[in-house]
Enzyme design. Structure first.
Site, PDB file in Angstrom:
ATOM      1  N   LYS A  95       0.839  -1.213   0.000  1.00 20.29           N
ATOM      2  CA  LYS A  95       0.000   0.000   0.000  1.00 20.29           C
ATOM      3  C   LYS A  95       0.872   1.261   0.000  1.00 20.29           C
ATOM      4  CE  LYS A  95      -1.641   1.589   4.115  1.00 20.29           C
ATOM      5  NZ  LYS A  95      -1.309   3.006   4.313  1.00 20.29           N
ATOM      6  N   ASN A  96       1.860   1.277   0.882  1.00 21.20           N
ATOM      7  CA  ASN A  96       2.653   2.502   1.035  1.00 21.20           C
ATOM      8  C   ASN A  96       3.565   2.765  -0.153  1.00 21.20           C
ATOM      9  OD1 ASN A  96       1.404   2.896   3.423  1.00 21.20           O
ATOM     10  ND2 ASN A  96       3.194   2.551   4.733  1.00 21.20           N
TER      11      ASN A  96
ATOM     12  N   CYS B 225      -3.753  12.665  13.761  1.00 18.87           N
ATOM     13  CA  CYS B 225      -4.515  11.420  13.816  1.00 18.87           C
ATOM     14  C   CYS B 225      -4.190  10.712  15.126  1.00 18.87           C
ATOM     15  CB  CYS B 225      -4.247  10.539  12.617  1.00 18.87           C
ATOM     16  SG  CYS B 225      -2.623   9.848  12.587  1.00 18.87           S
TER      17      CYS B 225
ATOM     18  N   ARG C  32       0.895  14.975  13.286  1.00 21.61           N
ATOM     19  CA  ARG C  32       1.548  14.592  12.024  1.00 21.61           C
ATOM     20  C   ARG C  32       1.838  15.862  11.224  1.00 21.61           C
ATOM     21  NH1 ARG C  32      -0.129   8.987  10.574  1.00 21.61           N
ATOM     22  NH2 ARG C  32       1.345   9.227   8.879  1.00 21.61           N
TER      23      ARG C  32
ATOM     24  N   ASP D  20       5.532   0.746  11.891  1.00 22.86           N
ATOM     25  CA  ASP D  20       4.275   0.123  11.450  1.00 22.86           C
ATOM     26  C   ASP D  20       4.143  -1.334  11.907  1.00 22.86           C
ATOM     27  OD1 ASP D  20       3.460   2.439  10.302  1.00 22.86           O
ATOM     28  OD2 ASP D  20       3.731   1.817   8.227  1.00 22.86           O
TER      29      ASP D  20
ATOM     30  N   ARG E  17      -8.375  -0.455   5.575  1.00 20.63           N
ATOM     31  CA  ARG E  17      -7.598   0.570   4.876  1.00 20.63           C
ATOM     32  C   ARG E  17      -6.274   0.017   4.373  1.00 20.63           C
ATOM     33  NH1 ARG E  17      -5.817   4.887   8.343  1.00 20.63           N
ATOM     34  NH2 ARG E  17      -4.566   5.148   6.489  1.00 20.63           N
TER      35      ARG E  17
HETATM   36  C1  UD1 Z   1       4.799   6.923   6.233  1.00 22.75           C
HETATM   37  C2  UD1 Z   1       3.890   5.705   6.143  1.00 22.75           C
HETATM   38  C3  UD1 Z   1       3.424   5.284   7.536  1.00 22.75           C
HETATM   39  C4  UD1 Z   1       4.634   5.068   8.455  1.00 22.75           C
HETATM   40  C5  UD1 Z   1       5.555   6.290   8.434  1.00 22.75           C
HETATM   41  C6  UD1 Z   1       6.844   6.067   9.201  1.00 22.75           C
HETATM   42  C7  UD1 Z   1       2.800   5.956   4.001  1.00 22.75           C
HETATM   43  C8  UD1 Z   1       1.550   6.182   3.248  1.00 22.75           C
HETATM   44  N1  UD1 Z   1       2.732   6.051   5.337  1.00 22.75           N
HETATM   45  O1  UD1 Z   1       4.020   7.992   6.776  1.00 22.75           O
HETATM   46  O2  UD1 Z   1       2.695   4.065   7.398  1.00 22.75           O
HETATM   47  O3  UD1 Z   1       4.185   4.860   9.773  1.00 22.75           O
HETATM   48  O4  UD1 Z   1       5.910   6.625   7.076  1.00 22.75           O
HETATM   49  O5  UD1 Z   1       7.544   5.000   8.665  1.00 22.75           O
HETATM   50  O6  UD1 Z   1       3.834   5.669   3.419  1.00 22.75           O
HETATM   51  N2  UD1 Z   1       7.492  14.487  10.463  1.00 22.75           N
HETATM   52  C9  UD1 Z   1       7.792  15.803  10.730  1.00 22.75           C
HETATM   53  N3  UD1 Z   1       7.549  16.730   9.763  1.00 22.75           N
HETATM   54  C10 UD1 Z   1       7.038  16.399   8.537  1.00 22.75           C
HETATM   55  C11 UD1 Z   1       6.743  15.040   8.275  1.00 22.75           C
HETATM   56  C12 UD1 Z   1       6.986  14.117   9.265  1.00 22.75           C
HETATM   57  O7  UD1 Z   1       8.263  16.144  11.822  1.00 22.75           O
HETATM   58  O8  UD1 Z   1       6.857  17.287   7.702  1.00 22.75           O
HETATM   59  C13 UD1 Z   1       7.734  13.483  11.506  1.00 22.75           C
HETATM   60  C14 UD1 Z   1       6.493  12.666  11.856  1.00 22.75           C
HETATM   61  O9  UD1 Z   1       5.683  13.322  12.804  1.00 22.75           O
HETATM   62  C15 UD1 Z   1       7.119  11.398  12.385  1.00 22.75           C
HETATM   63  C16 UD1 Z   1       8.354  11.237  11.524  1.00 22.75           C
HETATM   64  O10 UD1 Z   1       8.618  12.514  10.976  1.00 22.75           O
HETATM   65  O11 UD1 Z   1       7.526  11.585  13.725  1.00 22.75           O
HETATM   66  C17 UD1 Z   1       8.213  10.234  10.401  1.00 22.75           C
HETATM   67  O12 UD1 Z   1       7.005  10.475   9.705  1.00 22.75           O
HETATM   68  P1  UD1 Z   1       6.894  10.259   8.138  1.00 22.75           P
HETATM   69  O13 UD1 Z   1       8.004   9.413   7.657  1.00 22.75           O
HETATM   70  O14 UD1 Z   1       6.697  11.580   7.474  1.00 22.75           O
HETATM   71  O15 UD1 Z   1       5.523   9.473   8.015  1.00 22.75           O
HETATM   72  P2  UD1 Z   1       4.604   9.477   6.750  1.00 22.75           P
HETATM   73  O16 UD1 Z   1       5.458   9.663   5.555  1.00 22.75           O
HETATM   74  O17 UD1 Z   1       3.444  10.397   6.947  1.00 22.75           O
END
Ligand code: UD1
Length: 419
Positions: free
Chosen positions: A21-22, A115, A120, A306, A398
């Site tokens: 999915k990701n 969430c 996030r 995850d 999902r």
């Molecule tokens: C993706 C995955 C999710 C997984 C996560 C971490 C998808 C669709 N989702 O989510 O299943 O749990 O990676 O492996 O691929 N952060 C910031 N600023 C930002 C963005 C992120 O501080 O602008 C922080 C987040 O709060 C978190 C960390 O960075 O603590 C990692 O998050 P991130 O890798 O961005 O998660 P997603 O890409 O949203």
């Protein structure tokens, strides 16, 4: 709304893993960068994929989805708004922002909000896109972006919790059509990002260094189409490994990209599983009483956040005390209270959980709170005595394709009912 009734089960046999999915979601968003037809195979039929289809349709794509193959054609380049009613159900839709800016020069994408697994933020997404010259503003819950033409830049994309998967995806997708060269430092190294870069290169992008923390992108003028095979879901593999551990059942797991799972296999062996690998097939045979262990979730190639909840469910049956430290989402512990209602003994202290293993857990009425927590509760239910009733299982739909059918084929006693 559906619920699951889950009964104590011992599992056996083999299960085939679905497409990731990701990996699929950002690749689907990346088709916004081209007007040519893209054919994507091994796409799991999931609610999140259906949501991304709807978003792409709103953005001018015509899509056929049959037998796990997506055919994506372009009808119009005019639309640039990803509306809140779709984005709010799935954060990954935010990664339409980069390709819209790169190709259509403007974008209006609803901000996804927080969430249950904690705040996030999207600051890294915005910082990266601004570095490429996009003008970004926030208005009434939407992120508005525009540019005359993005320009390559040297971008440091590390944040307080390390790299960001979807921020890397967004910036990478925007950079492929930018003028000149972009360097992304502290890029996410997750296989899903590597796979996105392979897809982008296949349609004509010039990316190097994917799979490492420093990626280099030479901007090109135009991209073409292609036929592409999506990778298999490493998180689904890990979920079945956790189910095997918790129920102490030998399983054969097929369509496994073993090199994406080194940390998970290492941890499962330490917990007490015999694991053999033959090509894309993994055989797992756990011992009766599991070893306690310390797990820290980290960015790839570390142990994935995850799978934290599913392994916590398994460690609830270990002989001794385990420690789990969550370094990606320090609040991702909604499952703890539910596992404790089943007789687990888990104490949370900030980003740490101390898990005192028990010989038995007992079925109870419990509530799923997010996708991976739901999987953890199913695993706990299969290993617990008696009947477990899990409410709000729409979360699991999902992200897991035909989960109860796959489990039933392995001998699990699980029934879906209307709540
Ligand atoms: C993706 C995955 C999710 C997984 C996560 C971490 C998808 C669709 N989702 O989510 O299943 O749990 O990676 O492996 O691929 N952060 C910031 N600023 C930002 C963005 C992120 O501080 O602008 C922080 C987040 O709060 C978190 C960390 O960075 O603590 C990692 O998050 P991130 O890798 O961005 O998660 P997603 O890409 O949203």
């Amino acid at each position: 709304m559906d619920k699951f009734l889950v009964y104590n089960s011992s599992l056996s046999g083999s299960v085939k893993i679905s497409g990731s999915k990701n990996a699929a979601l950002p690749i689907m968003a990346a088709t916004l960068l081209t007007e040519c037809k893209c054919i994507l195979h091994n796409i799991p039929d999931l609610m999140d994929v259906r949501t991304m289809i709807k978003i792409l349709e709103v953005l001018g794509k015509r899509i056929d989805f049959k037998n796990n193959t997506l055919i994506i054609r372009n009808c119009s380049n005019k639309a640039f708004i990803a509306p809140y009613n779709l984005v709010r159900t799935m954060r990954a839709s935010f990664c339409c922002l980069g390709p819209l800016l790169g190709k259509r020069k403007k974008a209006k994408v609803a901000l996804p909000g927080g969430c249950v697994i904690g705040p996030r933020p999207v600051d890294l997404h915005l910082k990266g896109l601004q570095s490429l010259g996009a003008q970004i503003s926030i208005d009434k819950g939407y992120c508005l972006g525009k540019t005359k033409q993005l320009k390559g830049a040297h971008i440091y994309l590390g944040g307080a919790f390390g790299s960001s998967v979807l921020a890397t995806a967004n910036v990478l997708m925007a950079a492929v059509l930018a003028d000149g060269e972009t360097v992304i430092e502290h890029a996410a190294c997750e296989p899903e990002i590597e796979s996105l870069a392979i897809f982008l290169n296949k349609i004509g992008a010039k990316i190097q260094g994917h799979g490492s923390p420093i990626m280099r992108v030479k901007g090109v003028k135009k991209l073409s189409g292609c036929e592409f095979n999506n990778i298999c879901d490493r998180i689904e593999v890990g979920t079945f490994i956790a189910a095997s551990l918790a129920t102490r059942s030998a399983l054969t797991i097929k369509e496994v990209e073993v090199f994406h799972l080194t940390s998970v296999i290492d941890i499962a062996r330490k917990i007490g599983a015999e694991i053999k690998i033959n090509g894309r097939t993994l055989f797992i045979k756990p011992k009766q009483r599991l070893n306690p262990i310390n797990i820290t979730t980290l960015c790839y190639p570390g142990f994935p956040t995850d799978l934290q909840a599913q392994f916590m469910a398994a460690l609830s049956f270990a002989k001794g005390i385990s420690l789990i430290t969550e370094k990606i989402y320090p609040d991702r512990f909604m499952h703890v209270g539910e596992l404790n209602r089943m007789g687990a003994a888990i104490q949370r202290s900030g980003p740490h959980c101390i898990i005192e293993g028990k010989e038995k857990l007992f079925g109870a009425e419990i509530m799923a709170s997010d996708l991976r927590a739901s999987a953890a509760l199913v695993i706990a239910g299969l290993a617990a005595q008696g009947k477990t009733e899990i409410l709000r299982v729409y979360h699991i739909d999902r992200g897991y394709e035909k989960i109860e059918n796959k489990l039933k084929k392995l001998g699990a006693k699980i029934v879906r009912k209307k709540q």
